[in-house]
Design an enzyme around this catalytic site. Structure first.
Site, short mmCIF file in Angstrom:
data_model
loop_
_atom_site.label_atom_id
_atom_site.label_comp_id
_atom_site.label_asym_id
_atom_site.label_seq_id
_atom_site.Cartn_x
_atom_site.Cartn_y
_atom_site.Cartn_z
N MET A 30 0.83 -1.20 0.00
CA MET A 30 0.00 0.00 0.00
C MET A 30 0.87 1.25 0.00
O MET A 30 0.40 2.36 0.29
CB MET A 30 -0.94 0.00 1.21
CG MET A 30 -1.88 -1.21 1.21
SD MET A 30 -3.35 -1.00 2.22
CE MET A 30 -2.64 -0.78 3.82
N HIS A 37 9.34 -3.04 3.31
CA HIS A 37 8.94 -3.20 1.91
C HIS A 37 10.17 -3.48 1.04
O HIS A 37 10.14 -4.36 0.17
CB HIS A 37 8.27 -1.92 1.39
CG HIS A 37 6.97 -1.58 2.07
ND1 HIS A 37 6.81 -0.44 2.82
CD2 HIS A 37 5.78 -2.23 2.10
CE1 HIS A 37 5.56 -0.40 3.27
NE2 HIS A 37 4.92 -1.46 2.86
N GLN A 61 -10.20 -2.93 2.65
CA GLN A 61 -9.65 -3.55 3.85
C GLN A 61 -9.62 -2.60 5.04
O GLN A 61 -9.08 -2.94 6.09
CB GLN A 61 -8.28 -4.14 3.56
CG GLN A 61 -7.18 -3.13 3.30
CD GLN A 61 -5.89 -3.84 2.90
OE1 GLN A 61 -5.75 -4.34 1.79
NE2 GLN A 61 -4.93 -3.92 3.82
N GLY A 147 5.38 -10.13 4.12
CA GLY A 147 6.17 -9.90 5.34
C GLY A 147 5.59 -10.63 6.55
O GLY A 147 4.38 -10.67 6.75
P1 PAJ Z 1 1.53 -2.95 3.41
O1 PAJ Z 1 1.16 -2.70 4.83
O2 PAJ Z 1 2.00 -1.82 2.56
O3 PAJ Z 1 2.61 -4.09 3.40
C1 PAJ Z 1 3.09 -4.62 2.19
C2 PAJ Z 1 3.94 -5.84 2.51
O4 PAJ Z 1 5.05 -5.44 3.30
C3 PAJ Z 1 3.16 -6.90 3.32
O5 PAJ Z 1 3.50 -8.21 2.88
C4 PAJ Z 1 3.68 -6.67 4.74
O6 PAJ Z 1 3.61 -7.80 5.57
C5 PAJ Z 1 5.12 -6.27 4.45
N1 PAJ Z 1 5.71 -5.55 5.58
C6 PAJ Z 1 5.18 -4.49 6.24
N2 PAJ Z 1 5.99 -4.14 7.26
C7 PAJ Z 1 7.03 -4.99 7.24
C8 PAJ Z 1 8.20 -5.16 8.05
N3 PAJ Z 1 8.47 -4.35 9.07
N4 PAJ Z 1 9.05 -6.15 7.72
C9 PAJ Z 1 8.81 -6.99 6.67
N5 PAJ Z 1 7.72 -6.88 5.89
C10 PAJ Z 1 6.85 -5.91 6.18
O7 PAJ Z 1 0.07 -5.52 3.82
C11 PAJ Z 1 -0.39 -4.73 3.02
O8 PAJ Z 1 0.26 -3.58 2.62
C12 PAJ Z 1 -1.74 -4.94 2.35
O9 PAJ Z 1 -2.60 -5.60 3.24
C13 PAJ Z 1 -1.66 -5.70 1.01
C14 PAJ Z 1 -1.10 -7.12 1.17
C15 PAJ Z 1 -0.82 -4.92 0.00
C16 PAJ Z 1 -3.10 -5.83 0.42
O10 PAJ Z 1 -3.69 -4.60 0.23
#
Ligand code: PAJ
Length: 284
Positions: A30, A37, A61, A147
């Site tokens: 997002m 990310h 969501q 993640g």
């Molecule tokens: P978002 O919160 O932008 O996260 C995108 C991806 O980055 C997800 O797989 C999330 O688990 C991962 N992520 C976030 N913070 C992290 C961290 N500190 N360490 C490792 N990975 C991390 O999750 C979403 O978006 C949405 O729900 C999405 C899957 C895109 C659906 O809309």
């Protein structure tokens, strides 16, 4: 890096890549990128020929009282951050591309969406599963990168991929953390200076619990109690839940027998933070 906004152009590039038997890695996001990310993108670059990243703040969501409107968005900043990461395609669809007016179809993964965050965010995982299913059909990647920070999201999406026979492998990347242990999150920008100072208590409490389990503690009640105590004694954080569950089916564990997922959600002011650790132990 190609920035693509519509499905037709996306398919044109990706069909060509598939014809050339290129392996496609996909990182759904997002936006408002941080190191978490970027670590997913780096993993995708390592394992695939082509790395596709999507940015879409999925309205479906977010609950009616959640932060959809104020969710941080800055495409310019995101583009400059990933230019250095050799991302091949940045897919940035708009609302009418993802959900045209005629839209009617939703994906409801049962049971595992009703626990942990799902108890407090009704409809959230339905929105996540729906948008990710759509993005998977648009991108058709070989590997999707998620993640560990969002442990329930991982469980739900793995279940969906299996149940609906999506031809994709799900790869889970460890949680990226700030130096003081706070799990990186786009929502950390909401924290006040004082809240930011206190927030690392979450990971400290989880680590302490992991240590107690490794030393032999097997009672989830004791583990949850010690985490709750540390958080409430050391911060103003308001706990939503702390739970010990099976990492695959998310069922609560009274007694810790195999590998355990300890997951929590805590409010710091208006900001809801989540974190988790997986503690591997041999079955006794
Ligand atoms: P978002 O919160 O932008 O996260 C995108 C991806 O980055 C997800 O797989 C999330 O688990 C991962 N992520 C976030 N913070 C992290 C961290 N500190 N360490 C490792 N990975 C991390 O999750 C979403 O978006 C949405 O729900 C999405 C899957 C895109 C659906 O809309």
């Amino acid at each position: 890096m190609l920035i693509i906004k519509d499905i037709k152009s996306l398919r044109k590039v990706l069909d060509k890549a598939s014809r050339q038997e290129q392996k496609i890695g996909f990182v759904p996001t997002m936006g408002y990128f941080h190191e978490g990310h970027l670590s997913l993108m780096r993993q995708a670059k390592k394992e695939c020929d082509l790395c596709v990243v999507s940015i879409y703040v999925n309205p479906k969501q977010f609950g009616p009282r959640e932060d959809l409107k104020k969710y941080p968005r800055n495409l310019k900043r995101d583009v400059s951050m990933i230019d250095k990461e050799n991302v091949d395609i940045l897919f940035v669809p708009s609302d009418n591309v993802v959900y045209p007016k005629s839209y009617l179809t939703y994906i409801d993964v049962e049971k595992i969406t009703a626990t942990l965050c799902g108890r407090f965010r009704p409809g959230h995982f339905k929105g996540v599963a729906t948008v990710v299913a759509k993005l998977l059909n648009m991108v058709r990647p070989d590997i999707m990168y998620l993640g560990q920070k969002d442990a329930q999201q991982v469980a739900v999406l793995k279940q969906m991929v299996t149940d609906l026979n999506f031809p994709v492998t799900v790869r889970v990347v460890p949680t990226a953390r700030e130096k003081d242990g706070l799990a990186m999150s786009s929502r950390n920008v909401y924290l006040t200076a004082q809240e930011r100072l206190e927030a690392p208590v979450l990971y400290q409490a989880l680590q302490m619990a992991a240590k107690r389990i490794k030393q032999g503690e097997r009672s989830s009640f004791q583990i949850v109690r010690s985490i709750t105590n540390s958080i409430t004694q050391q911060s103003q954080g308001k706990i939503q839940y702390v739970e010990c569950v099976d990492p695959n089916n998310l069922e609560p564990l009274k007694t810790i027998k195999g590998t355990v997922l300890i997951a929590l959600a805590v409010f710091f002011g208006k900001t809801r933070l989540i974190d988790n650790v997986i503690v591997p132990i041999k079955k006794t």
